[in-house]
Design a protein around this motif. Structure first.
Motif, short mmCIF file in Angstrom:
data_model
loop_
_atom_site.label_atom_id
_atom_site.label_comp_id
_atom_site.label_asym_id
_atom_site.label_seq_id
_atom_site.Cartn_x
_atom_site.Cartn_y
_atom_site.Cartn_z
N LEU A 215 -33.69 -1.66 17.83
CA LEU A 215 -34.38 -0.57 17.15
C LEU A 215 -35.72 -1.05 16.61
N GLY A 216 -36.78 -0.37 17.04
CA GLY A 216 -38.11 -0.68 16.54
C GLY A 216 -38.30 -0.13 15.13
N ALA A 217 -39.46 -0.37 14.55
CA ALA A 217 -39.72 0.08 13.19
C ALA A 217 -39.54 1.59 13.09
N GLY A 218 -38.77 2.02 12.10
CA GLY A 218 -38.58 3.45 11.86
C GLY A 218 -37.74 4.17 12.90
N ALA A 245 -38.10 -2.93 10.76
CA ALA A 245 -38.33 -2.31 9.46
C ALA A 245 -38.03 -0.81 9.42
N ASP A 246 -37.38 -0.38 8.35
CA ASP A 246 -37.12 1.04 8.08
C ASP A 246 -36.35 1.76 9.18
N SER A 247 -35.68 1.04 10.04
CA SER A 247 -34.91 1.71 11.08
C SER A 247 -33.54 2.10 10.53
N ARG A 248 -32.93 3.07 11.21
CA ARG A 248 -31.60 3.54 10.79
C ARG A 248 -30.64 3.46 11.95
N PHE A 249 -29.54 2.77 11.72
CA PHE A 249 -28.51 2.65 12.74
C PHE A 249 -27.20 3.15 12.17
N VAL A 250 -26.61 4.14 12.86
CA VAL A 250 -25.32 4.67 12.42
C VAL A 250 -24.34 4.49 13.57
N SER A 251 -23.24 3.82 13.30
CA SER A 251 -22.24 3.58 14.33
C SER A 251 -20.92 4.25 13.92
N HIS A 252 -20.32 4.96 14.87
CA HIS A 252 -18.99 5.54 14.64
C HIS A 252 -18.06 4.96 15.70
N SER A 253 -16.93 4.44 15.28
CA SER A 253 -15.98 3.90 16.26
C SER A 253 -14.62 4.55 16.08
N PHE A 254 -14.18 5.27 17.10
CA PHE A 254 -12.87 5.92 17.05
C PHE A 254 -11.98 5.31 18.11
N VAL A 255 -10.82 4.82 17.70
CA VAL A 255 -9.89 4.27 18.68
C VAL A 255 -8.59 5.07 18.59
N LEU A 256 -8.29 5.78 19.67
CA LEU A 256 -7.09 6.62 19.69
C LEU A 256 -6.11 6.20 20.77
N GLY A 257 -6.57 5.41 21.74
CA GLY A 257 -5.67 5.05 22.83
C GLY A 257 -5.86 3.62 23.25
N GLY A 258 -4.99 3.16 24.16
CA GLY A 258 -5.09 1.79 24.65
C GLY A 258 -3.99 0.91 24.09
N ARG A 259 -3.65 -0.16 24.82
CA ARG A 259 -2.62 -1.08 24.37
C ARG A 259 -3.20 -2.05 23.35
N LEU A 260 -4.36 -2.60 23.68
CA LEU A 260 -5.02 -3.54 22.78
C LEU A 260 -6.52 -3.27 22.81
#
Lengths: 436, 257
Positions: A215-218, A245-260
């Motif tokens: 992510l670059g500035a802003g 600088a001033d960048s925004r990172f939003v991460s959402h992680s949803f795990v609903l399936g899978g063995r591991l």
């Protein structure tokens, strides 16, 4: 150990047709990554970072050899949001132009499969392949075998309104899938990227994916990941962001399936004024095992980070949350908060939660909290006293617990979809669904 | 409608209710007053079906049925409603979803069709006006981040939507300023009708200036020590609970002699 099953000769990158096989740096990078993997092998539980997650079954149950393209796969039926956003579909890690619908992109935005990008502008991904030496052995394996994945390159100032929707389908042939995604957001650019991993019901494939974000500035990026692998599948992933600088990172992680499932999600706040939010929800049953290892590096002053992870464990499932927060010397005025709350719905389910804060700067505000508990009796009684039967009341409380995280997703279609997926997993979810 | 006979109840072996007798008819408003620790809230919660109380003697008859044998949700479906002293927060569940789930559970029990989204919204809008609640409360999680007064108002909204036969209001007036108190009293007065009984559990007489009860009971140390008309509440306000308790003790002593 894992090479016993797939003889080394059989899976060495030079013997498998992979994108970029005519680009010298790619060949070198693949070979050296493979050597690193071959020398080290999978991590064992003696290593601190893998203490709670045993990956030895991966090598025993699944092949490490990259899955070949399968033109007969009936993956189209699994596509859910064809009409929204810029869709790219990957079947067993291979880009499918036929199933994809990237749509129109504004000037300055380039969205291509990794293979196409290696053909057109091979020097663009090079730095990203080089960066990975500091990451896990799974990243090395991905470096060696990456077949597909998306490269999104946003020129400074470009804004992509509709989400980029990357759908990774595991057809169930039980092979290894190696997607590689790269997102580059120039100064002031903004976008939303969804990674959705969908396996046919009883698939036992192994997915090893790496997503790198710059992510670059802003710049602003919302990244949403949804894991819905098949019941026997292994999924190991790294999501690594670098923030200017001033960048925004939003991460959402949803795990609903899978063995591991193991998700390593990291962000480095390299310059002043960055905002980083990591949200996650894992909803587990049976013998599912989900491990989130997150790491936020506050390197520069005045960074803000927020982390909200929740887990719901039923059956004999096991959740792991490890939240590392490092405030480096000089990262003054850092404001960080981390919370991990877990709901255990059965006696056999368990969770290991570990906040890990290392603070090497003064004048910072860092708080964290972790809880493990059951459904609250007062809340159950409150609902029952309003005529709601006990089973429905329980489902409603679990839904509410999950919904607090789901609500944070900024893509309405996806939010609704995840709500429904969660409700489908709850005993009385059907009754709640009709009332939404 | 509700007949309580010689009700004794304990929490963790400690006797809280020590022989309650009470008879409430449809159309009546009863006030149960008493000092802190007299057992008022225990009685209210026990009637709603809260677990954790051991009933050691006595009976509760509600519309011809043994109330104590019914599950909390069954009681609610048959028309018993408790407005909580401390309304519970339900994160992640919107007020609208909560009310809809609850109303439809009750309607289903009575063989009525479940309300669809449009009908429900119309109903809800009307009822919210009644208790002076803004529509933004519909999309907010149940009681989460609500002020004390908003939580109490939300209880009255539920009362208005669910339309119970027997409404028990546990300290609904506590923590309210005078404007909020008037508003809530108006809401409750609007719910008075010949088919419905209302029980106001309260520590102070204040609420009874706005909702005039038919009967006032004084609860002390787990017993009803005096019952009277609305004027009894005023006497209590002026003279406290001491004289009622003294009178009761003297009467008991006289009986024993």
């Amino acid at each position: 150990m894992n090479l016993q099953q797939d003889s080394r000769q059989n899976i060495e990158p030079e013997h498998v047709p992979l994108p970029g096989h005519d680009v010298p740096w790619v060949v070198r990078a693949r070979q050296s990554a493979f050597e690193r993997f071959a020398a080290h092998g999978f991590p064992t539980r003696r290593e601190e970072e893998w203490k709670y997650t045993d990956v030895s079954a991966i090598g025993k149950r699944a092949s490490l050899k990259p899955a070949p393209p399968d033109p007969t796969s009936d993956a189209a039926a699994l596509i859910l949001f064809r009409d929204s956003g810029h869709l790219m579909v990957f079947v067993d890690g291979h880009y499918s132009g036929e199933l994809s619908a990237a749509g129109e992109l504004p000037a300055g935005v380039r969205l291509a499969s990794l293979a196409d990008m290696l053909n057109e502008a091979a020097d663009l991904p090079e730095a990203f392949f080089d960066q990975l030496h500091e990451h896990t052995i799974f990243a090395a394996l991905n470096n060696a075998f990456a077949t597909g994945g998306a490269v999104l390159n946003l020129a400074p100032g470009t804004v992509l309104d509709a989400p980029v929707y990357l759908l990774f389908i595991a057809s169930g042939q039980g092979a290894a899938i190696y997607p590689r995604n790269i997102v580059i957001a120039g100064e002031g650019a903004s976008a939303t990227v969804i990674e959705h991993y969908l396996g046919v019901i009883d698939a036992h494939n192994f997915t090893d994916v790496v997503t790198q974000i710059s992510l670059g500035a802003g710049a602003q990026l919302q990244h949403c990941k949804l894991v819905q692998e098949g019941s026997g599948a292994f999924h190991v992933a790294g999501i690594h962001a670098e923030q200017a600088a001033d960048s925004r990172f939003v991460s959402h992680s949803f795990v609903l399936g899978g063995r591991l499932t193991r998700n390593d999600i990291t962000s480095s706040l390299n310059e002043p004024g960055c905002l980083c939010t990591l949200n996650g929800l894992y909803l587990l049953d049976g013998k599912q095992h989900v491990d989130h290892h997150t790491r936020i590096d506050h390197i520069a002053p005045s960074g803000i980070s927020r982390e909200y992870y929740r887990g719901i464990m039923n059956g004999e499932s096991r959740g792991v949350f490890n939240g590392k927060l490092l405030v480096h010397p000089g990262a003054v005025k850092t404001d960080a908060h981390q919370a991990n709350h877990n709901l255990l719905l059965s006696r056999q389910a368990c969770v290991d939660t570990k906040p890990q804060l290392e603070i090497l700067a003064d004048d910072v505000k860092c708080t964290h909290g972790a809880t493990v508990g059951q459904l609250n009796d007062d809340s159950l009684f409150y609902l029952r006293s309003r005529g709601v039967d006990a089973a429905l009341a329980r489902s409603l409380l679990i839904y509410g617990f999950a919904n607090d995280i789901i609500e944070k997703v900024g893509v309405p279609d996806l939010r609704a979809r995840i709500r429904h997926l969660v409700l489908e997993r709850l005993p009385q979810g059907g009754q709640i669904k009709v009332m939404l | 409608m509700l007949t309580i006979k010689n009700l004794h109840a304990q929490i963790n072996g400690k006797e809280i209710l020590r022989g309650i007798d009470l008879n409430i008819r449809a159309g009546e408003v009863h006030a149960i007053m008493g000092p802190n620790g007299s057992g008022k809230s225990t009685l209210a919660q026990l009637l709603a079906g809260r677990e954790g109380y051991q009933v050691s003697a006595g009976s509760v008859d509600y519309l011809g049925r043994d109330l104590l044998a019914m599950m909390p949700e069954e009681r609610a479906r048959e028309g018993v409603f408790l407005a909580f002293q401390y309304p519970v927060e339900i994160p992640g569940v919107s007020n609208a979803l909560f009310l809809k789930t609850s109303l439809n559970s009750i309607r289903k029990h009575h063989g009525l069709t479940e309300l669809d989204a449009m009908d429900f919204l119309h109903l809800l809008r009307d009822k919210m006006k009644l208790v002076g609640m803004d529509e933004s409360f519909l999309s907010r999680a149940v009681n989460e981040g609500f002020s004390g007064g908003e939580k109490k108002r939300n209880e009255i909204l539920q009362l208005a939507v669910l339309e119970p036969r027997l409404a028990i209001l546990d300290e609904t007036d506590s923590g309210l300023d005078i404007d909020a108190l008037k508003l809530i009293a108006d809401g409750i007065n609007g719910m008075r009708n010949p088919e419905r009984a209302i029980v106001l559990v309260t520590h102070y007489q204040r609420l009874l200036n706005y909702i005039v009860p038919d009967v006032v009971h004084v609860l002390s140390q787990g017993r009803i020590v005096k019952s009277g008309g609305a004027e009894l509440a005023l006497e209590l306000e002026q003279h406290g609970y001491g004289w009622v308790e003294a009178e009761y003790a003297a009467r008991n002593a006289a009986q024993e002699r």
